[in-house]
Motif scaffolding. Structure first.
Motif, PDB file in Angstrom:
ATOM      1  N   SER A 107      37.758  18.211  77.437  1.00 15.51           N
ATOM      2  CA  SER A 107      37.756  19.515  76.691  1.00 15.51           C
ATOM      3  C   SER A 107      38.641  20.909  77.623  1.00 15.51           C
ATOM      4  O   SER A 107      39.016  21.501  76.905  1.00 15.51           O
ATOM      5  CB  SER A 107      36.247  20.658  77.187  1.00 15.51           C
ATOM      6  N   ILE A 152      39.654  19.516  63.662  1.00 19.20           N
ATOM      7  CA  ILE A 152      40.152  20.381  64.089  1.00 19.20           C
ATOM      8  C   ILE A 152      40.187  21.933  63.189  1.00 19.20           C
ATOM      9  O   ILE A 152      39.679  21.671  61.731  1.00 19.20           O
ATOM     10  CB  ILE A 152      42.067  20.457  64.279  1.00 19.20           C
ATOM     11  N   CYS A 155      44.758  23.340  71.604  1.00 14.82           N
ATOM     12  CA  CYS A 155      43.903  24.592  70.598  1.00 14.82           C
ATOM     13  C   CYS A 155      45.136  25.393  71.153  1.00 14.82           C
ATOM     14  O   CYS A 155      45.633  26.464  69.656  1.00 14.82           O
ATOM     15  CB  CYS A 155      42.984  24.665  70.774  1.00 14.82           C
ATOM     16  N   ALA A 200      39.294  23.563  67.987  1.00 14.68           N
ATOM     17  CA  ALA A 200      38.429  21.877  67.752  1.00 14.68           C
ATOM     18  C   ALA A 200      36.584  21.877  68.029  1.00 14.68           C
ATOM     19  O   ALA A 200      35.571  23.050  69.100  1.00 14.68           O
ATOM     20  CB  ALA A 200      39.681  21.101  69.185  1.00 14.68           C
ATOM     21  N   VAL A 249      37.947  26.005  72.134  1.00 17.74           N
ATOM     22  CA  VAL A 249      37.505  24.283  71.805  1.00 17.74           C
ATOM     23  C   VAL A 249      35.195  24.854  72.248  1.00 17.74           C
ATOM     24  O   VAL A 249      35.100  25.483  72.822  1.00 17.74           O
ATOM     25  CB  VAL A 249      37.440  23.075  72.791  1.00 17.74           C
ATOM     26  N   ARG A 250      35.004  24.278  70.892  1.00 24.24           N
ATOM     27  CA  ARG A 250      33.146  24.128  70.844  1.00 24.24           C
ATOM     28  C   ARG A 250      32.919  22.610  71.349  1.00 24.24           C
ATOM     29  O   ARG A 250      33.182  21.787  70.177  1.00 24.24           O
ATOM     30  CB  ARG A 250      32.511  24.870  69.672  1.00 24.24           C
ATOM     31  N   VAL A 251      31.298  22.894  71.778  1.00 25.59           N
ATOM     32  CA  VAL A 251      30.985  21.475  71.662  1.00 25.59           C
ATOM     33  C   VAL A 251      29.746  21.784  71.240  1.00 25.59           C
ATOM     34  O   VAL A 251      28.939  22.090  71.314  1.00 25.59           O
ATOM     35  CB  VAL A 251      31.101  20.763  73.145  1.00 25.59           C
ATOM     36  N   LEU A 297      42.543  19.506  75.415  1.00 18.95           N
ATOM     37  CA  LEU A 297      42.090  19.992  74.533  1.00 18.95           C
ATOM     38  C   LEU A 297      42.083  21.034  73.815  1.00 18.95           C
ATOM     39  O   LEU A 297      42.767  21.674  72.639  1.00 18.95           O
ATOM     40  CB  LEU A 297      40.599  19.441  73.533  1.00 18.95           C
ATOM     41  N   GLY A 298      42.247  22.175  74.779  1.00 15.79           N
ATOM     42  CA  GLY A 298      41.843  23.422  74.620  1.00 15.79           C
ATOM     43  C   GLY A 298      43.471  24.014  75.120  1.00 15.79           C
ATOM     44  O   GLY A 298      43.900  24.490  74.082  1.00 15.79           O
ATOM     45  N   THR A 311      46.105  14.477  67.412  1.00 14.08           N
ATOM     46  CA  THR A 311      45.333  14.639  66.523  1.00 14.08           C
ATOM     47  C   THR A 311      46.045  14.412  65.655  1.00 14.08           C
ATOM     48  O   THR A 311      47.205  13.849  65.227  1.00 14.08           O
ATOM     49  CB  THR A 311      45.156  16.355  66.410  1.00 14.08           C
ATOM     50  N   VAL A 322      33.578  19.847  69.007  1.00 12.63           N
ATOM     51  CA  VAL A 322      33.877  17.777  69.827  1.00 12.63           C
ATOM     52  C   VAL A 322      32.286  17.517  69.616  1.00 12.63           C
ATOM     53  O   VAL A 322      31.552  18.328  70.207  1.00 12.63           O
ATOM     54  CB  VAL A 322      33.981  17.871  71.052  1.00 12.63           C
TER      55      VAL A 322
END
Ligand SMILES: [Mg+2]
Length: 328
Positions: A223, A300, A230, A237, A307-309, A226-227, A274, A239
């Motif tokens: 997380s 993406i 981004c 993003a 980042v959103r999960v 990936l941030g 990505t 996830v």
């Protein structure tokens, strides 16, 4: 009137401090031979006909390991692989390594020889050479490995992710998080727990470089890393927690909470990349040729940034912790 206390590293945090440092090193980027300055997995220099990639990483006793968690040789191998992981994330091949060690005088000479042999053997396995280093005295053992690599083509940066692309990771995540949890439980019981091996992603990193748009190695947790992608790419993003590939040891340790531990745990040293959905089949074939599985964990988006999960129920999911920070 009392002067405000200067803010400690613990107040500021590792990542916030680094973010404040990078603009101050702007002059580095203006140098003719600096192709990529601070802020990516590794720096890139234009010194020959191919881009040179340069990175350094420290393993510190009491922070990253305790003695007895691994043999000296395995610890040396780990120190090399942790540093080489950043070179792989740029799509480059190691050519040379330097090793700086601090050690207490009480340490056995044989153990130090073992550590060095671990670094040298692993470098050799990558077609690189341990070409020098430094030895100094300190109360704690620490190994700092610097790796110089060469990119066969263009380097892959964190900033190349575009909306509509998919997010993939190599291998499975969470083995390091499981080790950390097992260690706490076993310390109370007085048992020693071996460190999980850092996966060797050197070859697959180079192979994927021709297919992917952005890449990073997972040192701080999916997380959080990936941030970083981004932020560098100016995108967001999504996830899916259910799609995160979970290591067997993580499943055993955490049960139903395993995907969350795999998402936020650090030190897995897998690669995250990505790429356009149309390139996914090629990327999977490339990875399979190196015996590495590739899992799609999300995509993406243009907005929102960050980042959103999404949890298994399809609802937004918020991690309890955001990933690793050395000082917080
Ligand atoms: Mg990295």
């Amino acid at each position: 009137m009392t002067r405000p206390r200067p803010r400690s590293l613990g107040d500021v945090g590792e990542h916030a401090w680094l973010a404040s440092l990078i603009p101050r090193l702007r002059s580095a980027r203006r140098r003719r031979r600096v192709l990529v300055g601070p802020g990516d997995d590794a720096a890139v220099l234009g010194a020959g006909d191919r881009p040179l990639v340069l990175t350094t990483d420290a393993l510190v006793e009491g922070t990253h390991f305790e003695r007895g968690w691994a043999s000296p040789r395995a610890l040396g191998r780990r120190a090399y692989r942790v540093a080489a992981s950043d070179v792989a994330a740029m799509g480059a091949t190691p050519i040379a390594a330097l090793l700086a060690v601090t050690a207490p005088p009480s340490m056995s000479a044989r153990d130090l020889t073992g550590l060095t042999a671990g670094v040298a053997a692993e470098a050799t396995a990558h077609g690189a050479a341990l070409v020098g280093g430094n030895l100094a005295r300190d109360a704690r053992l620490a190994l700092t490995v610097t790796v110089l690599g060469e990119a066969p083509g263009a380097v892959v940066r964190r900033s190349g992710a575009r909306p509509g692309e998919v997010v993939v990771v190599t291998g499975a995540l969470g083995a390091a998080a499981a080790h950390l949890a097992n260690r706490r439980a076993n310390r109370r019981a007085g048992r020693r727990v071996r460190l999980p091996e850092v996966p060797d992603r050197a070859a697959v990193g180079v192979a994927l470089a021709g297919v992917v748009s952005a890449m990073i190695d997972l040192s701080d947790g999916l997380s959080q890393d990936l941030g970083h992608v981004c932020r560098a790419s100016g995108v967001g993003a999504m996830v899916a927690l259910a799609d995160v590939p979970v290591a067997a040891s993580c499943r055993r340790r955490f049960g139903p909470a395993a995907p969350a531990a795999a998402l936020t745990g650090g030190e897995d040293y897998e690669l995250l990349a990505t790429l356009p959905p149309a390139a996914l089949a090629v990327a999977r074939r490339v990875a399979a040729r190196h015996g590495v599985a590739l899992a799609v964990v999300g995509r993406i988006v243009a907005r929102p940034r960050g980042v959103r999960v999404v949890g298994p129920d399809g609802r937004p999911w918020t991690p309890a912790r955001g990933g690793f920070d050395h000082f917080r």
